[in-house]
Every structure is written in structure tokens, then in C-alpha cells.
Design an enzyme around this catalytic site. Structure first.
Site, PDB file in Angstrom:
ATOM      1  CG  PHE A 155       2.834   6.669   0.530  1.00 14.75           C
ATOM      2  CD1 PHE A 155       3.830   6.307  -0.390  1.00 14.75           C
ATOM      3  CD2 PHE A 155       3.200   7.091   1.802  1.00 14.75           C
ATOM      4  CE1 PHE A 155       5.210   6.244   0.232  1.00 14.75           C
ATOM      5  CE2 PHE A 155       4.674   7.236   2.136  1.00 14.75           C
ATOM      6  CZ  PHE A 155       5.704   6.856   1.556  1.00 14.75           C
ATOM      7  CD1 TRP A 170      -3.162   1.288   0.883  1.00 19.64           C
ATOM      8  CD2 TRP A 170      -1.536   2.411   1.850  1.00 19.64           C
ATOM      9  NE1 TRP A 170      -3.701   2.628   1.021  1.00 19.64           N
ATOM     10  CE2 TRP A 170      -2.796   3.268   1.738  1.00 19.64           C
ATOM     11  CE3 TRP A 170      -0.583   2.992   2.825  1.00 19.64           C
ATOM     12  CZ2 TRP A 170      -2.668   4.647   2.180  1.00 19.64           C
ATOM     13  CZ3 TRP A 170      -0.683   4.446   3.128  1.00 19.64           C
ATOM     14  CH2 TRP A 170      -1.807   5.157   2.984  1.00 19.64           C
ATOM     15  CG  HIS A 171       3.168   2.610   3.541  1.00 22.18           C
ATOM     16  ND1 HIS A 171       2.418   1.528   3.843  1.00 22.18           N
ATOM     17  CD2 HIS A 171       3.039   3.457   4.090  1.00 22.18           C
ATOM     18  CE1 HIS A 171       1.963   2.103   5.056  1.00 22.18           C
ATOM     19  NE2 HIS A 171       2.377   3.412   5.299  1.00 22.18           N
ATOM     20  N   GLY A 172       3.767   1.571  -1.268  1.00 26.58           N
ATOM     21  CA  GLY A 172       4.764   1.922  -2.470  1.00 26.58           C
ATOM     22  C   GLY A 172       4.909   0.693  -3.295  1.00 26.58           C
TER      23      GLY A 172
END
Length: 470
Positions: A470, A321-323
Site C-alpha cells: 500500500f 489509499w489502500h488500493g
């Protein structure tokens, strides 16, 4: 546009606030005003993607109506829900992960498909997860489908939270669309919260972050072990004050317009375990994964092995989800590994070792932040190696003081105290100081924070939120 930019502070916010107050006790009119303001806010920096936002709003509104007409947990309801989730994940997947999966295909097949380098729309992870939670809770029968398209649009696009969160649930936000109060007390509380958040971001995160950038801008062969430790600690301060500062600003803005937005932080660096850290850090995201991924997978109801597998999946998803890089996946896996270890039995040991459990938690989080900041696994591991064996890396063409200035040192000290130590100390040793809240002294302090922050912004020290990517 960003909620810490000069155009927002000096023009957008004052105009929208005054117009909102002119719509006396007319909630529907206020909602239209805030929706238009939110669309202008979103389109300010990237007008092309306003179409994507509108498509997401229309799609989730329509899918919600279809879902609301189905019998609870029927095959038709499950089909509509699955379609809705796929639509949202498809939008998110294309813009955020297309190139990532294309690289995987190239490596597995030996192909040379050209990367598209698709720009990431601002806030796509936040409004997509908000939409999925709306559909999931609607399917679970927590509320009726939203029949007012404008209300659905405002829920997904509300400008204080769309770019950096928190991830608001419709079951909390929806009722406020038709019934909320704008009082003098609530507005004053919102302005105070906004001032604290602005100060966190501009006065602490930006100043500390400038030194972090200087260290990580050096060639790794020119960075000593001590420098890497300093950079890791400073980045831990920076990301907390950056993200929690934006959260405070979002919550404050929400209160100024009568909304209560969920909390997202609770002094996470005071945690005595990684499990506790995730109950205190990015609360809206960790609770989202718990309610909409971990529990549907079975949670801890299907035996220990299945529980550990579910946790591994959740933290793989958290990292992704963050990258869309292996570094973020590794960062999520690191936290997932230690949470599983704690669940296996290490948590019982932590409960018996007193202060050392805070040291353990701090080190795990700190090494994780190195991976997070570098965002590339191989060089991140090189930095970590220098942290673990600092005596082997002592040569640099720079002195540490050249990279870390006086302002950074002062703000770092302020930052450490403000991570919970000062607040806990006041409550324990000077409880009467709590009475100063809402008084003249706090008013003067908030005015100072706003003035000092705007002065730095005017001088060109604006920087976007870390979580904006993000």
C-alpha cells in the site's frame, strides 16, 4: 530489504547500530550515516526507484523553501502549496492509480487502452503523505522551512518507517533531527519493542496467515460457511499482528537510534463502535485524513449534511489509499457508512447495549476484512454470503483441520489474548505483574522471541508485510 528479513537482522542492523554508536554525540554525522543507510535499505530490493525517492525529496525540499518565503496564507503561498500537493499526488497517482483510472476511461468510452502494469514503489503512500503533511503544516505556520537538505532527506527516507509507516509528522520528527538522546534505557526499551514486534509478525501473523492463505486458495465452491468464518477471524488476527508488529519494530528501531516515532495502534479490537475503532487502528493515517482532508473540507462546522458528506469523502479516500480497486473503495465506504450511521444517532444506542456493541463492531470489521483480503468485490460478496448463510454451504473435499493446523490454533489463541484481553486482565487482577517489565524475566522472554523468530526465518517462513503493498 525488509526489517524482518535475515539480511537486515544479521548484517544491516548490527553494522548501522555499531557505526551510529561510534559517532559519539555528533548528531550531524549520525544523520548522514542514517541517511546513507536508509538509501541503501530502500535501494536494496528495487534500486530503480531510489531515483523516485530522491526526486520526491528534492522536490519537497525546494517547494518547502519557496513556501517558507511567502507571507502566511497569501495567494502566492496558497499557489505554492497547491503546486506542492499536486506534485506529490501526481507521483502517487501515476504509480498507484494510473491503470485504475485507465480502466475507468476504457469502460466509459469503450476504448481499449493497454494497461501499463506499473510496479508500485515500496512505501510510496507513506513518504508521499509525510511530504504533504510537511508542506501543509509549513503553510499553517507550525515551523520554519527545513533548510538542510540532508535533514529533509532523512525525514522522508528514515528506514524504520519508510516501507510500512507509521506516517510521521515533520513537526514531531523534525526537532529530533537536531536534538535527540541515545540513552541505555531508551536503547533497551527500543530493543524490547523491536523484539515484541518481530514476534508478532513472525510467530503469530505468519503462522496464522499460512492457514488463511490455504483457505482462500481453494475454489470458492469448495469452501464451507464454517471455513469462511474461520478464515475471516484468522485474517483479522493476521493483519493486526502483521501491521502492529511492523509498527512496533519501527518504533523500537527508532528508539535504538534516539528517535520517538508515533504510535499507530491502541488495541483496536476492544472498540465499542466503528468511530472508536478508527481512533485505535492505523492512528497515523486516520489522524492524517482528519487534519489534512476532513478539517479543510469543513469538518463538522458546516451543518450535519456537510459533515456526513465530508466523512463519506474521507472514507472514500481511505479506501482508495489502500488500493486502486473497487474492493478497497467498498471497504472504505463500509466503514464510512457505519461511522455516519453512528453520528446520526446509532452511537447513543450502542452506549446503552453493553457488550453487544463490541459484537456489532467486531462483525462490521470482520466483514470488512473479508473484502480487504479478497481484494475483489464480487468474490468477496460471495464469501460474505456464505458467512451469512453457513448452513447452505457444508460440503468440501477438505476437512477444516487439514487447512488449519495445530500451530495455527495455538498462535490464534495467543493472538486473541494479546489483542488487549491479557493486558487489561493483568492491569485489573494482577497489577504487581507490571513490575516485571524491564526485569530479567522480560529480557529472557525477548531473547526467546528473537531466537524463535530468527529460527523460523532461517527455515524459510519469511513473508513481507501486508501493508508493503500500500
Amino acid at each position: 530489504m525488509s526489517i524482518n528479513s535475515m539480511i537486515f537482522l544479521t548484517a544491516f542492523l548490527p553494522v548501522v547500530f555499531v557505526l551510529d554508536r561510534l559517532c559519539v554525540r555528533k548528531t550531524a554525522l549520525k544523520n548522514i550515516l542514517l541517511l546513507l543507510a536508509s538509501l541503501v535499505f530502500y535501494a536494496w530490493g528495487e534500486p530503480v526507484y531510489i531515483v523516485l525517492l530522491l526526486v520526491s525529496i528534492a522536490a519537497n525540499y525546494g517547494i518547502g523553501l519557496l513556501l517558507g518565503r511567502q507571507r502566511d496564507e497569501s495567494v502566492a503561498a496558497k499557489t505554492v502549496l497547491a503546486a506542492g500537493i499536486l506534485v506529490n499526488l501526481g507521483i502517487l497517482g501515476y504509480y498507484k492509480y494510473f491503470d485504475f483510472f485507465l480502466r475507468i476511461v476504457n469502460r466509459l468510452t469503450g476504448s481499449e487502452h493497454e494497461m501499463r502494469n506499473i510496479p508500485l514503489p515500496i512505501g510510496i503512500s507513506f513518504f508521499t503523505f509525510g511530504a504533504i503533511s510537511y508542506l501543509m503544516d509549513l503553510y499553517r505556520g507550525h515551523y520554519e522551512a527545513e533548510k538542510n537538505l540532508l535533514n529533509m532527506a532523512l525525514y522522508l527516507s528514515f528506514f524504520p518507517k519508510i516501507s510500512v509507516g507509521p506516517i510521521a509528522r515533520y513537526r514531531d520528527f523534525g526537532p529530533q533531527l537536531v536534538n535527540r538522546q541515545e540513552t541505555v534505557e531508551k536503547t533497551a526499551e527500543g530493543i524490547r519493542r523491536f523484539a515484541y514486534g518481530l514476534g508478532k509478525k513472525v510467530l503469530v501473523a505468519n503462522i496464522v496467515g499460512a492457514s488463511v492463505d490455504k483457505i482462500y486458495a481453494q475454489d470458492i465452491t469448495n469452501v464451507t460457511g464454517v471455513m469462511v468464518w474461520c478464515a475471516a477471524i484468522l485474517y483479522a488476527i493476521q493483519i493486526y499482528y502483521d501491521f502492529s508488529g511492523f509498527t512496533d519494530m519501527a518504533i523500537g528501531l527508532g528508539k535504538m537510534f534516539g528517535f520517538d516515532i508515533c504510535e499507530n495502534f491502541n488495541y483496536p479490537y476492544l472498540s465499542g463502535s466503528i468511530q472508536e475503532f478508527w481512533r485505535r487502528w492505523h492512528i497515523s493515517l486516520s489522524s492524517w485524513f482528519k487534519d489534512y482532508l476532513y478539517i479543510p473540507l469543513g469538518g463538522n462546522r458546516k451543518g450535519k449534511v456537510r459533515t456526513y458528506l465530508n466523512l463519506a469523502i474521507v472514507f472514500f479516500a481511505t479506501g482508495l489509499w489502500h488500493g486502486a480497486t473497487t474492493a478497497f473503495i467498498a471497504w472504505g465506504a463500509l466503514h464510512g457508512f457505519f461511522i455516519i450511521v453512528e453520528r446520526i444517532g446509532f452511537k447513543k444506542i450502542l452506549d446503552k447495549i453493553g457488550f453487544l456493541r463490541y459484537v456489532y463492531t467486531g462483525l462490521v470489521v470482520l466483514f470488512g476484512w473479508v473484502i480487504f483480503r479478497v481484494a475483489n468485490l464480487q468474490p468477496a460478496l460471495q464469501y460474505i454470503r456464505r458467512m451469512l448463510t453457513p448452513w447452505q454451504y457444508t460440503q468440501s473435499t477438505y476437512a477444516l483441520r487439514e487447512l488449519i493446523g495445530n500451530r495455527c490454533i495455538v498462535m490464534a489463541v495467543v493472538g486473541v489474548l494479546g489483542m488487549g484481553l491479557l493486558q487489561v486482565g493483568i492491569k485489573r487482577f494482577c497489577p504487581t505483574a507490571e513490575k516485571l517489565k524491564g526485569g530479567v524475566l522480560e529480557l529472557v522472554y525477548c531473547m526467546f522471541l528473537i531466537a524463535a523468530s530468527m529460527l523460523l526465518l532461517v527455515n524459510g517462513t519469511y513473508s513481507p508485510a501486508i501493508y508493503l503493498n500500500f
